[in-house]
Design a protein around this motif. Structure first.
Motif, PDB file in Angstrom:
ATOM      1  N   LEU A 299      47.269  52.176  51.085  1.00 31.53           N
ATOM      2  CA  LEU A 299      46.499  50.970  51.406  1.00 31.53           C
ATOM      3  C   LEU A 299      46.173  50.908  52.899  1.00 31.53           C
ATOM      4  CD1 LEU A 299      48.378  48.473  49.089  1.00 31.53           C
ATOM      5  CD2 LEU A 299      46.011  49.192  48.866  1.00 31.53           C
TER       6      LEU A 299
ATOM      7  N   LEU B  19      47.968  42.504  48.833  1.00 33.32           N
ATOM      8  CA  LEU B  19      47.615  43.249  47.616  1.00 33.32           C
ATOM      9  C   LEU B  19      48.857  43.780  46.912  1.00 33.32           C
ATOM     10  CD1 LEU B  19      44.412  45.095  48.862  1.00 33.32           C
ATOM     11  CD2 LEU B  19      44.531  43.470  46.981  1.00 33.32           C
TER      12      LEU B  19
ATOM     13  N   ARG C 183      50.188  40.830  45.080  1.00 37.60           N
ATOM     14  CA  ARG C 183      49.353  40.420  43.957  1.00 37.60           C
ATOM     15  C   ARG C 183      49.403  41.405  42.808  1.00 37.60           C
ATOM     16  NH1 ARG C 183      43.621  39.685  46.271  1.00 37.60           N
ATOM     17  NH2 ARG C 183      42.769  39.964  44.186  1.00 37.60           N
ATOM     18  N   PHE C 184      49.536  42.684  43.143  1.00 37.70           N
ATOM     19  CA  PHE C 184      49.499  43.706  42.100  1.00 37.70           C
ATOM     20  C   PHE C 184      50.895  44.158  41.699  1.00 37.70           C
ATOM     21  CE2 PHE C 184      44.993  44.898  41.596  1.00 37.70           C
ATOM     22  CZ  PHE C 184      44.474  43.986  42.500  1.00 37.70           C
TER      23      PHE C 184
ATOM     24  N   ARG D 185      46.968  50.133  39.073  1.00 39.22           N
ATOM     25  CA  ARG D 185      46.975  48.923  39.893  1.00 39.22           C
ATOM     26  C   ARG D 185      46.809  49.286  41.371  1.00 39.22           C
ATOM     27  NH1 ARG D 185      51.417  47.318  36.630  1.00 39.22           N
ATOM     28  NH2 ARG D 185      52.831  47.229  38.393  1.00 39.22           N
TER      29      ARG D 185
ATOM     30  N   ALA E 125      43.817  48.179  43.731  1.00 40.84           N
ATOM     31  CA  ALA E 125      44.146  47.534  45.009  1.00 40.84           C
ATOM     32  C   ALA E 125      43.443  48.249  46.153  1.00 40.84           C
ATOM     33  CB  ALA E 125      45.650  47.527  45.229  1.00 40.84           C
TER      34      ALA E 125
END
Ligand SMILES: Nc1ncnc2c1ncn2[C@@H]1O[C@H](COP(=O)(O)OP(=O)(O)OP(=O)(O)O)[C@@H](O)[C@H]1O
Ligand SMILES: [Mg+2]
Lengths: 261, 320
Positions: free
Chosen positions: B102, B123, B126-127, B147, B151
């Motif tokens: 990420l 993220l 959230r994931f 996921r 993301a």
């Protein structure tokens, strides 16, 4: 930010990525560093006594051969390092993330320049270790600060050229296996040049080849710089020309391959 | 559907062929902003090829495509700035950790250190990837990899998102998670282009579905419109009194159910007019009805009718 600033920023991002890969997968780096060292030790300690006598210098034997061999081994160190470049480029191209890069608004060339810079650094690591081992077993360079700087510059130029070439070979390869084979001839070139023995001891056909292949001027320039001797202008010109030609060729191939999927 | 919204994704007579083989035979697509469009088709239909052209990965052989008015070839860089792509196969760096993947995206989007960090942690949270953030994706399950993949495509806050079979290979729970992610994105105004082999998925998510078969769009519309294209819909009535069955069969041109002596079926396309006619008749004739159910054909019927062959429905059903 300007286009150039983006390119620099993206290249440094990709370079960081390559460093992380090297750290996570250090066996390849070890193997690449190990190869020129093994060659050096093998030739000095197994063949060195006899070949050294044959050189006909004042001392002869192992020491004489170590002195003769080391410049060529520095080139072998670059050649060993760039073998790994082709493999890691080809491996990288099979990674799904490359397609993600292609759909992003990034400086595309940074994927390649990241590889090139990482690989040049790896070459210098190989050179440093090889030179270190040579010195440890008795090699004595005789040069001044200017000579060292010149040496570093020439080695940088040569590894830059050969690295781009092998990035191109890695991009052109359809499989990782192919990428590990295509740069192999580079390993042989120092043998058919002045790395291991002077070329005038070779049969005429080989001598002819040796004279016109890039590694002979590479090695002679490095040899001159290591011993503080004057550098032959033609050799230097050939070294610059070959290196830039390799770099350009590799760049053109890789760019074309990267954009065409 | 609101046709006033600007078009986010547009394809005009898009074709693609490899050597002599035609893979896409001229497709037209128009997806309004903030909606979910689903390209539905079996293996080899040309879904990935379409996504690859729209996301600037490969050039089309003919036709034009635009993302927010930018041509996918001529203004490729502008297109790349506005899209996020999650391809059919995981596009993550297998040697970096989840968090590093990420961060890599953040740096490539030139977000700056603080913003990259903030979005990454957001993220991951959230994931549901916090626990796996320090591990390499090689150790992830298929659902976790998906996921992470989605993301990563969200790091740059794209306005248009392409998802190529995002739930293939996921278990029902994983599929639900991805579905809810997609719904959330659309709420925020994102346009989504989704390919799937699962009729259920298209039905569940899409505002508009195009059925792709052999490189051609064989049908297009809302899930309801598609269902109405297909005969086989009917209304089932369960009568209160056995002595009214014969009369009902007569006045409604119905058939008696095989399994239920009190049940009758009336052919109907499920439209309001048809239902009104049936109800009016029931009222007029004084037929007492306990239960009324409307059966519209589901997308499985649609697919079979339109393409003449089934999809991997068994697999989908088994997985669901
Ligand atoms: N590079 C290529 N060369 C030749 N044919 C190709 C190439 N890429 C795709 N095809 C062909 O194009 C057709 C469509 O492929 P595509 O990958 O778009 O299908 P798909 O709908 O995504 O299928 P799936 O559900 O299996 O992912 C297939 O018949 C495939 O063999
Ligand atoms: Mg596909």
């Amino acid at each position: 930010m300007s286009t150039l600033a983006y390119t620099v920023s993206d290249t440094s991002t990709m370079l960081r990525r390559q460093f992380k890969h090297m750290l996570r997968y250090p066996s390849l780096t070890f193997m690449l560093v190990g190869m020129p060292v093994v060659f050096l030790l093998l030739f000095v300690y197994v063949f060195g006594g006899t070949i050294g006598d044959g050189l006909g210098g004042p001392t002869g034997g192992r020491e004489a051969y170590l002195t003769y061999l080391t410049p060529g081994m520095l080139l072998m160190a670059i050649v060993a390092a760039v073998q790994g470049t082709a493999i890691s480029v080809a491996m990288d191209m099979t990674e799904g993330i490359i397609d993600r890069f292609r759909t992003m608004s990034i400086a595309r060339v940074s994927v390649l320049t990241g590889h090139v810079i990482a690989s040049v650094i790896q070459s210098f690591l190989c050179i440093a270790v090889t030179l270190g081992v040579a010195v440890a077993i008795g090699f004595r360079p005789e040069t001044d600060a200017v000579g060292w700087i010149g040496l570093a510059a020439v080695l940088l130029l040569i590894s830059f050229g050969l690295t781009w070439l092998t990035v191109g070979l890695g991009m052109a390869a359809k499989t990782v296996e192919e990428a590990s084979n295509t740069p192999m001839p580079l390993m042989l070139l120092p043998f058919f040049g002045s790395a291991f023995v002077p070329t005038d001891s070779m049969p005429t056909v080989v001598q002819y080849f040796a004279e016109y292949q890039p590694f002979t001027p590479f090695i002679e320039v490095v040899r001159a710089l290591l011993f503080g001797n004057p550098v032959d202008g033609v050799d230097l010109g050939l070294t610059v020309a070959w290196s830039l030609a390799f770099a350009l060729l590799g760049y053109v191939i890789s760019k074309k391959k990267f954009n065409k999927r | 559907m609101n046709t006033q919204k600007p078009i986010a994704i547009e394809a005009r007579n898009l074709t693609k062929s490899y050597a002599e083989k035609s893979v896409l035979g001229g497709i037209d697509i128009a997806v309004p902003e903030g909606t979910i469009f689903s390209l539905l088709g079996p293996n080899g239909a040309g879904k990935t090829t379409t996504v690859n052209i729209l996301t600037t990965l490969i050039p089309a052989s003919g036709g034009d495509a635009f993302i927010h008015g930018n041509h996918v070839v001529g203004d490729a860089d502008a297109v790349r700035k506005s899209i996020g792509v999650t391809g059919q196969f995981a596009a993550v760096d297998g040697l970096l950790t989840g968090r590093e993947n990420l961060h890599l995206m953040g740096r490539l989007h030139h977000l700056g250190k603080a913003e990259t960090k903030r979005r990454t942690e957001d993220l991951l949270e959230r994931f549901d990837l916090m626990d796996a953030a320090k591990r390499a994706p090689a150790t992830y399950s298929g659902g976790m990899k998906r996921r992470l993949d989605i993301a990563m495509c969200l790091m740059g806050d794209p306005k248009v998102i392409f998802l190529d079979e995002p739930t293939t290979g996921l278990d029902p729970a994983g599929r639900r998670v991805v579905w809810s992610i997609i719904r959330e994105l659309v709420k925020g105004g994102t346009t989504i282009f989704l390919t799937t082999q699962y009729l259920e998925e298209a039905d569940e998510l899409a505002d508009k579905i195009a059925v792709l078969d052999g490189g051609r769009i064989v049908a297009e519309g809302t899930p309801e419109e598609l269902k109405r294209l297909v005969p086989g819909g009917h209304v089932k009535l369960r009568l209160h009194r056995g002595d009214q069955v014969a009369k009902t069969v007569q006045v409604l041109a119905a058939t008696v159910s095989d399994t239920d002596p009190l049940g009758v079926q009336v052919a109907s396309d499920g439209s309001i007019e048809s239902l009104r006619r049936i109800l009016d008749t029931i009222d007029r004739e004084g037929i007492e009805v306990d239960e009324l159910t409307v059966h519209t054909p589901d997308l499985d019927d649609v697919f079979l009718t339109l393409t003449g062959h089934t999809t991997n429905l068994e697999a989908a059903a088994a997985a669901a």
